[in-house]
Design a protein around this motif. Structure first.
Motif, PDB file in Angstrom:
ATOM      1  N   UNK A 175       0.671  -0.863   0.339  1.00 55.65           N
ATOM      2  CA  UNK A 175      -0.111   0.480   0.179  1.00 55.65           C
ATOM      3  C   UNK A 175       1.293   1.258  -0.288  1.00 55.65           C
ATOM      4  N   UNK A 176       1.995   1.591   0.811  1.00 54.08           N
ATOM      5  CA  UNK A 176       3.027   2.477   0.388  1.00 54.08           C
ATOM      6  C   UNK A 176       3.520   3.046  -0.958  1.00 54.08           C
ATOM      7  N   UNK A 177       3.632   2.184  -1.785  1.00 51.81           N
ATOM      8  CA  UNK A 177       4.057   1.771  -2.718  1.00 51.81           C
ATOM      9  C   UNK A 177       2.964   2.198  -3.872  1.00 51.81           C
ATOM     10  N   UNK A 178       1.844   1.518  -3.701  1.00 51.23           N
ATOM     11  CA  UNK A 178       1.037   1.747  -4.228  1.00 51.23           C
ATOM     12  C   UNK A 178       0.427   3.758  -3.951  1.00 51.23           C
ATOM     13  N   UNK A 179       0.592   4.520  -2.557  1.00 46.70           N
ATOM     14  CA  UNK A 179       0.119   5.162  -2.355  1.00 46.70           C
ATOM     15  C   UNK A 179       1.290   6.601  -3.073  1.00 46.70           C
ATOM     16  N   UNK A 180       2.768   5.454  -3.185  1.00 47.39           N
ATOM     17  CA  UNK A 180       3.624   6.943  -4.098  1.00 47.39           C
ATOM     18  C   UNK A 180       3.389   6.846  -5.528  1.00 47.39           C
ATOM     19  N   UNK A 181       3.279   5.836  -5.478  1.00 52.60           N
ATOM     20  CA  UNK A 181       2.929   5.681  -7.790  1.00 52.60           C
ATOM     21  C   UNK A 181       1.662   6.360  -7.576  1.00 52.60           C
ATOM     22  N   UNK A 182       0.244   6.990  -6.934  1.00 56.55           N
ATOM     23  CA  UNK A 182      -0.193   7.078  -6.322  1.00 56.55           C
ATOM     24  C   UNK A 182      -0.424   9.491  -6.368  1.00 56.55           C
ATOM     25  N   UNK A 183       0.793   9.627  -6.047  1.00 56.34           N
ATOM     26  CA  UNK A 183       1.162  11.014  -5.251  1.00 56.34           C
ATOM     27  C   UNK A 183       2.194  11.091  -6.384  1.00 56.34           C
ATOM     28  N   UNK A 184       1.902  12.664  -6.066  1.00 54.88           N
ATOM     29  CA  UNK A 184       2.526  14.435  -7.354  1.00 54.88           C
ATOM     30  C   UNK A 184       3.776  13.447  -7.932  1.00 54.88           C
ATOM     31  N   UNK A 185       4.887  12.638  -7.242  1.00 53.92           N
ATOM     32  CA  UNK A 185       5.686  11.962  -7.512  1.00 53.92           C
ATOM     33  C   UNK A 185       5.504  10.921  -8.128  1.00 53.92           C
ATOM     34  N   UNK A 186       4.550  10.421  -8.291  1.00 54.52           N
ATOM     35  CA  UNK A 186       4.292   9.541  -9.524  1.00 54.52           C
ATOM     36  C   UNK A 186       4.582   9.656 -10.395  1.00 54.52           C
TER      37      UNK A 186
END
Length: 428
Positions: A175-186
């Motif tokens: 879920x942390x990887x998914x959240x990172x990819x959904x963030x502006x950084x993604x």
């Protein structure tokens, strides 16, 4: 608890071996002796280098004989004609990793294949140029991605993003990887390249979930399956992985430095707009020997193959893949779970109370055939040397203080697991 308490579990481990649904194939491998004498070692380093199948010598002898008696004519007339030798591996490779035959090819070494894949699939722009890897990626992967970022004119310290576990934890959360990819950084990530099973902790990544999240973020998603191929069940085609690469000398028992393999999803193999580095064997076989100055790419993963196959190096790979094909990954994975759970239980009751700690996830769905044990403030190489010479246990070491134990289902036994736990108690 002491080693004497574990001694009472000796017969129980042997009963588990006698009654397991998948009998051991230990007799099909060459097991190193313990300091030159019997009994053979308990070999727990198959996640570093797999054991030699006994059939390898005979299968290599066939190719050596054909080379001796046919010389150049062996390309067409050998027992397994050399010009098409790699075709013998294609179906077996596909079944191993859940791929279609057009999507896989045996070639090169792992990092060479990753470089070839990134030459095609890492296509950065001014705004989308970053590569996301896990923080504990194998060093070779870190070097490879940094070199590609630099090669395209980016600062590797800026271009490479490293996904880290939460403070106080050893493993990544999906879920942390998914959240990172959904963030502006993604929005700045061009490529996600993770290890399918982390070499250090043994964590099995959620490959389909991370692949979906990467695609949703607009990134290409590739996987280093060095510690996953032959270890866990894979469905690369159905998961829509863009590309993957793996070595064959660990769980796949094909010999030190053995020829690696690569996967390119069927969606990409016929896309001539994708840039590729090409060589003789990238060409359509129908044109390969016409010696034309330009090539016609074949619509398979072979389009990424550069050179003619190294027959003496591929023969052990074929030997190994034939063994895996005969048993099947579902049966091997099921036995892997039983062996790893048994070893975990022994560690929990007898070893961890002595000051050690397991880094590997406790959920069987989140690990393969590996338990990484942190041996407190002990020096792991010294612990491993004691295990080897005093108890006949071979384990892999990651400095400064981690012992990696791999109960590989083809040749490791419940009794091996018992020997490992007993030895760890004795040296602690």
């Amino acid at each position: 608890m002491t080693g004497n308490a574990l001694d009472g579990l000796d017969d129980g481990a042997r009963r588990l071996d006698a009654t397991d649904p998948l009998p051991t194939m230990r007799e099909r491998f060459l097991i190193p002796p313990h300091d030159g004498a019997e009994p053979a070692v308990a070999y727990m380093a198959g996640n570093s280098l797999g054991l030699q199948p006994k059939r390898v010598a005979d299968d290599l002898a066939v190719e050596l004989r054909d080379w001796a008696t046919l010389a150049v004519e062996g390309h067409r007339e050998a027992t397994h004609p050399w010009v098409d030798f790699h075709e013998l591996l294609r179906g077996r490779l596909g079944r191993l990793v859940g791929a279609r035959e057009v999507e896989v090819v045996a070639m090169n070494s792992l990092t060479v294949n990753l470089h070839l894949m990134m030459a095609s699939f890492y296509r950065p722009t001014t705004d989308r140029y970053r590569i996301l890897i896990e923080d504990t990626a194998f060093p070779s992967d870190s070097y490879a991605v940094r070199s590609h970022a630099a090669h395209r004119g980016f600062d590797p310290d800026d271009a490479i993003m490293r996904a880290r576990p939460r403070d106080g934890e050893d493993n990544l959360r999906t879920e942390d990887v998914e959240a990172l990819l959904r963030s502006d950084a993604g929005t700045h990530i061009a490529l996600v390249l993770f290890g399918g099973v982390n070499y250090y902790t043994g964590e099995l990544m959620d490959i389909p979930a991370i692949t979906r999240a990467g695609h949703d973020a607009g990134a290409v998603v590739g996987w280093d399956l060095a510690h996953a191929a032959g270890n866990v069940e894979l469905s690369l085609h159905d998961w829509e992985v863009d590309f993957a690469a793996w070595c064959t000398y660990k769980y796949l028992n094909s010999g030190p430095g053995a020829v690696a393999a690569a996967f390119v999803h069927e969606l990409h193999v016929g896309d001539e707009a994708i840039p590729r580095l090409s060589g003789w064997w990238s060409n359509d076989p129908a044109n390969r020997f016409r010696m034309l100055p330009t090539l016609t790419p074949v619509a398979t993963a072979d389009a990424w193959q550069l050179s003619n196959p190294p027959i003496l190096a591929l023969a052990p790979v074929l030997t190994s893949l034939t063994m895996f094909d005969a048993v099947g990954m579902p049966a091997l994975r099921a036995k892997s779970r039983r062996l790893t759970a048994y070893l975990e239980d022994l560690l929990d009751h007898y070893v961890l109370p002595l000051g050690h700690r397991v880094l590997t996830p406790r959920d069987p769905d989140r690990r393969g055939s590996q338990l990484s044990v942190e041996v407190g403030d002990r020096d792991a190489p010294k612990v491993a040397a004691q295990l080897r010479h005093e108890h006949g246990v071979i384990a892999d070491v990651r400095e400064p203080n981690v012992i990696r134990l791999a109960p590989v289902p083809m040749y490791c036994t419940f009794h091996d697991c018992w020997r490992v736990a007993r030895a760890l108690v004795e040296v602690s």
